[in-house]
Motif scaffolding. Structure first.
Motif, PDB file in Angstrom:
ATOM      1  N   ALA A 629       0.834  -1.208   0.000  1.00  0.00           N
ATOM      2  CA  ALA A 629       0.000   0.000   0.000  1.00  0.00           C
ATOM      3  C   ALA A 629       0.869   1.259   0.000  1.00  0.00           C
ATOM      4  N   ASP A 630       1.897   1.274   0.846  1.00  0.00           N
ATOM      5  CA  ASP A 630       2.787   2.449   0.922  1.00  0.00           C
ATOM      6  C   ASP A 630       3.375   2.796  -0.436  1.00  0.00           C
ATOM      7  N   VAL A 631       3.830   1.758  -1.135  1.00  0.00           N
ATOM      8  CA  VAL A 631       4.510   1.988  -2.417  1.00  0.00           C
ATOM      9  C   VAL A 631       3.505   2.370  -3.502  1.00  0.00           C
ATOM     10  N   VAL A 632       2.457   1.590  -3.631  1.00  0.00           N
ATOM     11  CA  VAL A 632       1.495   1.782  -4.721  1.00  0.00           C
ATOM     12  C   VAL A 632       0.771   3.126  -4.594  1.00  0.00           C
ATOM     13  N   ASN A 633       0.335   3.442  -3.385  1.00  0.00           N
ATOM     14  CA  ASN A 633      -0.529   4.618  -3.211  1.00  0.00           C
ATOM     15  C   ASN A 633       0.173   5.937  -3.500  1.00  0.00           C
ATOM     16  N   LYS A 634       1.510   5.922  -3.479  1.00  0.00           N
ATOM     17  CA  LYS A 634       2.163   7.201  -3.788  1.00  0.00           C
ATOM     18  C   LYS A 634       2.935   7.146  -5.106  1.00  0.00           C
ATOM     19  N   ASP A 635       2.682   6.141  -5.915  1.00  0.00           N
ATOM     20  CA  ASP A 635       3.392   6.026  -7.184  1.00  0.00           C
ATOM     21  C   ASP A 635       2.649   6.811  -8.274  1.00  0.00           C
ATOM     22  N   PRO A 636       3.232   7.883  -8.788  1.00  0.00           N
ATOM     23  CA  PRO A 636       2.554   8.711  -9.783  1.00  0.00           C
ATOM     24  C   PRO A 636       2.306   7.971 -11.105  1.00  0.00           C
ATOM     25  N   ASP A 637       3.083   6.921 -11.371  1.00  0.00           N
ATOM     26  CA  ASP A 637       2.843   6.127 -12.592  1.00  0.00           C
ATOM     27  C   ASP A 637       1.470   5.453 -12.550  1.00  0.00           C
ATOM     28  N   VAL A 638       0.963   5.290 -11.356  1.00  0.00           N
ATOM     29  CA  VAL A 638      -0.244   4.495 -11.181  1.00  0.00           C
ATOM     30  C   VAL A 638      -1.467   5.369 -10.927  1.00  0.00           C
ATOM     31  N   GLY A 639      -1.280   6.413 -10.145  1.00  0.00           N
ATOM     32  CA  GLY A 639      -2.383   7.340  -9.856  1.00  0.00           C
ATOM     33  C   GLY A 639      -3.594   6.615  -9.316  1.00  0.00           C
ATOM     34  N   ASN A 640      -4.739   6.908  -9.908  1.00  0.00           N
ATOM     35  CA  ASN A 640      -5.973   6.307  -9.421  1.00  0.00           C
ATOM     36  C   ASN A 640      -6.256   4.926  -9.992  1.00  0.00           C
ATOM     37  N   LEU A 641      -5.355   4.425 -10.824  1.00  0.00           N
ATOM     38  CA  LEU A 641      -5.630   3.113 -11.436  1.00  0.00           C
ATOM     39  C   LEU A 641      -5.577   1.994 -10.410  1.00  0.00           C
ATOM     40  N   LEU A 642      -4.838   2.232  -9.341  1.00  0.00           N
ATOM     41  CA  LEU A 642      -4.761   1.211  -8.291  1.00  0.00           C
ATOM     42  C   LEU A 642      -4.484   1.860  -6.945  1.00  0.00           C
ATOM     43  N   LYS A 643      -5.321   1.547  -5.988  1.00  0.00           N
ATOM     44  CA  LYS A 643      -5.080   1.975  -4.602  1.00  0.00           C
ATOM     45  C   LYS A 643      -5.182   0.735  -3.717  1.00  0.00           C
ATOM     46  N   VAL A 644      -4.375   0.707  -2.692  1.00  0.00           N
ATOM     47  CA  VAL A 644      -4.421  -0.424  -1.762  1.00  0.00           C
ATOM     48  C   VAL A 644      -4.692   0.123  -0.361  1.00  0.00           C
ATOM     49  N   ILE A 645      -5.742  -0.388   0.258  1.00  0.00           N
ATOM     50  CA  ILE A 645      -6.159   0.124   1.563  1.00  0.00           C
ATOM     51  C   ILE A 645      -6.223  -1.024   2.570  1.00  0.00           C
ATOM     52  N   PHE A 646      -5.561  -0.829   3.711  1.00  0.00           N
ATOM     53  CA  PHE A 646      -5.752  -1.776   4.809  1.00  0.00           C
ATOM     54  C   PHE A 646      -6.577  -1.074   5.885  1.00  0.00           C
ATOM     55  N   ILE A 647      -7.764  -1.587   6.136  1.00  0.00           N
ATOM     56  CA  ILE A 647      -8.629  -0.996   7.166  1.00  0.00           C
ATOM     57  C   ILE A 647      -8.280  -1.614   8.515  1.00  0.00           C
ATOM     58  N   GLU A 648      -7.834  -0.727   9.422  1.00  0.00           N
ATOM     59  CA  GLU A 648      -7.415  -1.171  10.748  1.00  0.00           C
ATOM     60  C   GLU A 648      -8.592  -1.689  11.561  1.00  0.00           C
ATOM     61  N   ASP A 649      -8.325  -2.662  12.415  1.00  0.00           N
ATOM     62  CA  ASP A 649      -9.289  -3.113  13.418  1.00  0.00           C
ATOM     63  C   ASP A 649     -10.662  -3.450  12.824  1.00  0.00           C
ATOM     64  N   TYR A 650     -10.635  -4.331  11.854  1.00  0.00           N
ATOM     65  CA  TYR A 650     -11.884  -4.800  11.248  1.00  0.00           C
ATOM     66  C   TYR A 650     -12.772  -5.440  12.318  1.00  0.00           C
ATOM     67  N   ASN A 651     -14.033  -5.023  12.352  1.00  0.00           N
ATOM     68  CA  ASN A 651     -14.960  -5.584  13.345  1.00  0.00           C
ATOM     69  C   ASN A 651     -16.383  -5.550  12.784  1.00  0.00           C
ATOM     70  N   VAL A 652     -17.355  -5.894  13.604  1.00  0.00           N
ATOM     71  CA  VAL A 652     -18.730  -6.000  13.102  1.00  0.00           C
ATOM     72  C   VAL A 652     -19.247  -4.646  12.612  1.00  0.00           C
ATOM     73  N   SER A 653     -19.015  -3.581  13.393  1.00  0.00           N
ATOM     74  CA  SER A 653     -19.593  -2.296  12.978  1.00  0.00           C
ATOM     75  C   SER A 653     -18.922  -1.780  11.702  1.00  0.00           C
ATOM     76  N   LYS A 654     -17.648  -2.095  11.511  1.00  0.00           N
ATOM     77  CA  LYS A 654     -17.010  -1.705  10.247  1.00  0.00           C
ATOM     78  C   LYS A 654     -17.527  -2.555   9.089  1.00  0.00           C
ATOM     79  N   ALA A 655     -17.784  -3.827   9.378  1.00  0.00           N
ATOM     80  CA  ALA A 655     -18.339  -4.702   8.332  1.00  0.00           C
ATOM     81  C   ALA A 655     -19.664  -4.142   7.815  1.00  0.00           C
ATOM     82  N   GLU A 656     -20.423  -3.488   8.698  1.00  0.00           N
ATOM     83  CA  GLU A 656     -21.720  -2.946   8.277  1.00  0.00           C
ATOM     84  C   GLU A 656     -21.549  -1.804   7.271  1.00  0.00           C
TER      85      GLU A 656
END
Ligand code: GPK
Length: 833
Positions: A629-656
């Protein structure tokens, strides 16, 4: 002491009996009363959290009134009850669910608005009740909702952990665990300090001759810990039925035991003993699909089983029925092998306390219990060492040996001279130390054993429990495919979609009869309907995008394809396959010309999930996702074509928030490893498509929604063994596309390659047990098909609508009715007003 008020005095009780708020004004009155008195706050001093507490208290009053009536009714009609024993109940938040189930959310919204608050903000103040790890615990929570909604007289029994599943923080790409202390100001539990049970540990067994000259057994000495009941009301949807979830908390016994130390002036040591007792219910073990044989875990299991059984038996004895009627009054379902000791405990009570003969007692026991298995993974199968059990539960070990002896004798009679068979099915594994196989006790002590999806139940019968099918015949083994509750996972999580469906179907009946969704198929070609459907998906993606912006700082474009994998991190669930696929995509984009890039479908790859704190490989996978995610999200060659997100502390309310916002979600376990999976159902119910392997409930989802509406890939379960064998004894050749990915990792593209060497080595060097390389090509190709399909917005929309229309099978209402008919033999208690 008789606690019931005599009839002549009941008039006053009836006159002053509390009533429920029934409209906006009455709700406001209750809300303000609670804020000003219970909470000692005022309009000059009321933040959103106080508004939450006041609202929760007002609703809790309603629930407890209905809870009382339900319990009185159940006691009065005295029909068979179900007890669902689970070490995990992953409930999430309760307020929104209570408002919707009680049918008063609009009144609450308007009332809160009058007083200066937005219901959405108020609901968000609540801390998740996270007493579970993942699918197994969430299934138990969905079951409670369905049992109440269908008016079954049913109780859940669990442990009141002081710390639920840890809170996950990501620091420099690594998972850190923070304790989840959640009990302060929890309005949803009612302490029952008067309902306690003394639980014994350690000690020794004394054999003696009873009055009739028979050898009897008593368990003496040892330590006593007290179990205190805490009750949590479980409201059904659109019904007055409010069931009970009883959670036990441990406390030092107040018996003479401890006073000896106090009296002897040994204050510090007495307090230390107190703390030791409280440790039993202190923490939820954070492992999913893994058992680690810790003594404290066995203590938790026995503490909870013994308290629950005492409670159930006490309730039965009040009816003054004969013991042989016990199974007509009581059905106990074991959620996995964690509560297996309940089988042994009931046998002990009937033999040692109630004086029944072995056969009579055992007959009652086996008619009472049912056992649900959730996994075929060998590392998840519980075994306890014999010396450990001998020390902690000496009488139970004796009974286990007796159960085993009688069982093996009966097997020997039917299959003479098959010593191999005897040693294979023995409850005791002849290892060093010897081990007690809990699943075998659960099978032998139950009348039904079920798996959680068709493939899984078939695998149980043909592999793990094959010998038992031979011994008992196939009828003891059955399948009950999992589901999810549409109240939380459609109505509550996706109010816009629920409202649109209700508008088309002329009401919300589909929430209690999910098969009615099939009426939606008639609107697949309706232009306005399609537009609204698409608009709702966009709104839900926007909601998630805002959440992502707020929590991670990353801006993601809601027009991109949202690709989601949220679940516990596990090698068998193969988040590594996903992230390798992301790297492959990244490398491809970087190699493209500007012209080629124009054809790329922009994607956001979203991950979420916790790793068990001691599971290094799973933690390495999280680390890799975050580094990519760190590398891809700031690579100007890629821009919006690919973003990688890790959502912290996945739980029931986030699942909703996450489930309604996916375009595609990933359910990509190695074929044959996932019991069922339940998030696959949640995503499809919310109009997302899925990419998946032929595993667990994916197979039945495909059957229901049609092959053209799902992206299946990868090897089949029947070929897995052969492939694994070849990796070891033939030659292993890494998939060439995956090789490019590994080359990038090893070239330090995502930070120090050494950080990830264990992960790549597990595939290249250690036999690729989870078949990541074997499935890689198929996975990449299928993602290419996903991209192509997404370009055709109209066809995609048709798949989305058709799939939702065909998901009626996956409601836990259907699941609970199957358990009730084929395992519990219980009837709903129909309530007349
Ligand atoms: C199975 F064995 C276990 C376990 O320890 N924890 C757990 O969450 C899950 N499960 C299965 O992995 C899922 O496939 C299944 O849908 C879920 O239980 C509910 O049956």
């Amino acid at each position: 002491v008789e606690a019931s008020i005599p009839e002549p005095l009941r008039e006053a009780w009836r006159k002053y009996s509390v009533s429920e708020f029934g409209n906006k004004e009455e709700f406001e009155k209750e809300l303000v009363r609670h804020i000003e008195t219970t909470l000692a706050r005022s309009m000059y001093n009321c933040d959103e959290h106080a508004a939450y507490s006041g609202t929760a208290l007002a609703f809790r009053d309603r629930l407890i009134i209905e809870w009382n009536k339900t319990q009185q009714r159940q006691t009065f009609t005295d029909q068979k009850r179900v007890y669902y024993l689970s070490l995990e109940f992953l409930m999430g938040r309760a307020l929104d669910n209570a408002m919707l189930n009680v049918g008063m959310k609009d009144a609450a919204r308007d009332g809160l608005h009058d007083l200066g608050f937005r219901v959405e903000d108020v609901v968000e103040q609540e801390h998740d009740a996270a007493l579970g790890n993942g699918g197994l615990g969430r299934l138990a929570a969905c079951f409670l909702d369905s049992m109440a909604t269908l008016n079954y007289p049913a109780w859940g029994y669990g442990l009141r952990y002081r710390y639920g599943i840890f809170k996950q923080e990501i620091v420099n790409g690594y998972q850190m665990e923070v304790p989840d202390y959640w009990l302060d100001n929890n309005p949803w539990e009612f302490p029952r300090h008067e309902i306690t049970v003394d639980i014994q540990f350690y000690g020794r067994v004394k054999n003696y001759q009873d009055e009739t000259g028979k050898i009897a057994h008593s368990w003496e000495d040892g330590e006593i810990v007290q179990a205190v009941a805490y009750d949590v009301p479980i409201p059904g949807y659109g019904t007055k039925t409010t069931n009970n979830l009883r959670l036990w908390s441990s406390k030092a016994s107040s018996g003479e035991f401890d006073f000896q130390k106090f009296n002897a002036g040994d204050y510090e040591s007495a307090v230390a003993d107190q703390q030791t007792a409280e440790t039993i219910s202190a923490v939820l073990y954070p492992n999913d699909n893994l058992e680690r044989g810790k003594e404290l875990r066995l203590k938790q299991q026995y503490f909870w089983c013994a308290a629950s059984l005492f409670d159930i038996v006490r309730r039965f004895k009040k009816t003054r029925r004969a013991w042989n009627e016990f199974p007509d009054q009581v059905a106990i379902q074991l959620n996995d092998t964690h509560p297996t000791l309940a089988i042994v405990e009931l046998q002990r009570i009937l033999l040692d306390k109630e004086g029944l003969e072995w056969d009579e007692a055992w007959n009652i026991v086996t008619k009472t219990f049912g056992y649900t298995n959730h996994t075929v993974l060998p590392e998840a199968l519980e075994k306890w060492s014999v010396p450990l059990m001998q020390n902690l539960l000496p009488r139970h070990l004796q009974i286990i040996y007796d159960i085993n002896l009688l069982f093996l004798q009966s097997v020997e009679k039917r299959f003479p001279q098959d010593r191999e068979l005897l040693s294979r099915v023995s409850i005791i594994e002849e290892s060093h130390p010897k081990m007690v196989r809990m699943a075998y006790i659960a099978i032998i002590g139950s009348h039904k054993v079920n798996g959680v999806a068709e493939l899984h139940s078939d695998l149980l019968k043909t592999t793990l429990f094959k010998d038992f099918v031979k011994i008992y015949g196939p009828d003891r083994f059955t399948n009950v495919t999992n589901g999810v509750t549409p109240r939380r996972w459609l109505h509550q999580a996706n109010p816009l979609l629920s409202a649109l469906i209700a508008e088309k179907l002329g009401g919300h009946e589909f929430l209690t009869d999910l098969t009615l969704l099939d009426k939606l198929e008639a609107f697949v070609d309706d232009k306005d309907f399609r537009d609204e459907w698409a608009h709702i998906k966009t709104m839900n993606k926007l909601r998630l995008a805002k959440f992502i912006k707020r929590t991670t700082g990353h801006a993601v474009d809601p027009n991109s394809l949202f690709d989601v994998q949220v679940k516990r991190i596990h090698e068998y669930k193969r988040q590594q396959l996903n992230i390798f696929g992301v790297i492959h995509r990244y490398l491809s984009i970087k190699a493209m010309s500007a012209e080629e890039k124009k054809k790329v479908v922009p994607r956001v790859s979203i991950f979420g999930g916790k790793a068990a704190p001691g599971y290094w490989m799973a933690k390495t996978i999280i680390h890799l996702i975050n580094k990519v995610a760190d590398v891809v999200n700031k690579d100007p060659d890629v821009g919006n074509l690919l973003k990688v997100i890790f959502i912290e502390d996945y739980n029931v309310s986030k699942a909703e928030i996450i489930c309604p916002a996916s375009d595609i979600s990933e359910h990509i376990s190695t074929a044959g490893t996932e019991g069922s999976g339940t998030s696959n159902m949640k995503f499809v119910m919310n109009g997302g498509l899925i990419i998946g392997t032929c595993d667990g409930a994916n197979i039945e989802i495909t059957r229901e929604i049609g092959e053209s509406n799902i992206f299946l890939f990868g090897n089949l379960a029947e070929d897995v063994e052969e492939l694994r064998h070849r990796h070891f004894y033939g030659s292993f050749k890494l998939d060439p596309q995956l090789e490019k990915v590994f080359t990038a990792i090893k070239g330090n593209m995502f930070g120090d390659a050494a950080d990830f060497s264990a992960l790549t080595a597990s595939i290249e060097e250690h036999g690729d047990y989870y078949l990541v390389s074997d499935d890689f090509n198929s996975y990449i190709t299928t993602h290419g098909m996903v991209d192509e399909a997404f370009k055709n917005k109209e066809a995609w929309l048709a798949k989305s609508i058709t799939s939702v229309a065909r998901m009626g099978f996956f409601s836990t209402d259907r699941v609970i009715n199957e358990y009730a008919d084929s395992i519990w033999n219980v009837e709903p208690l129909v309530v007349k007003d």
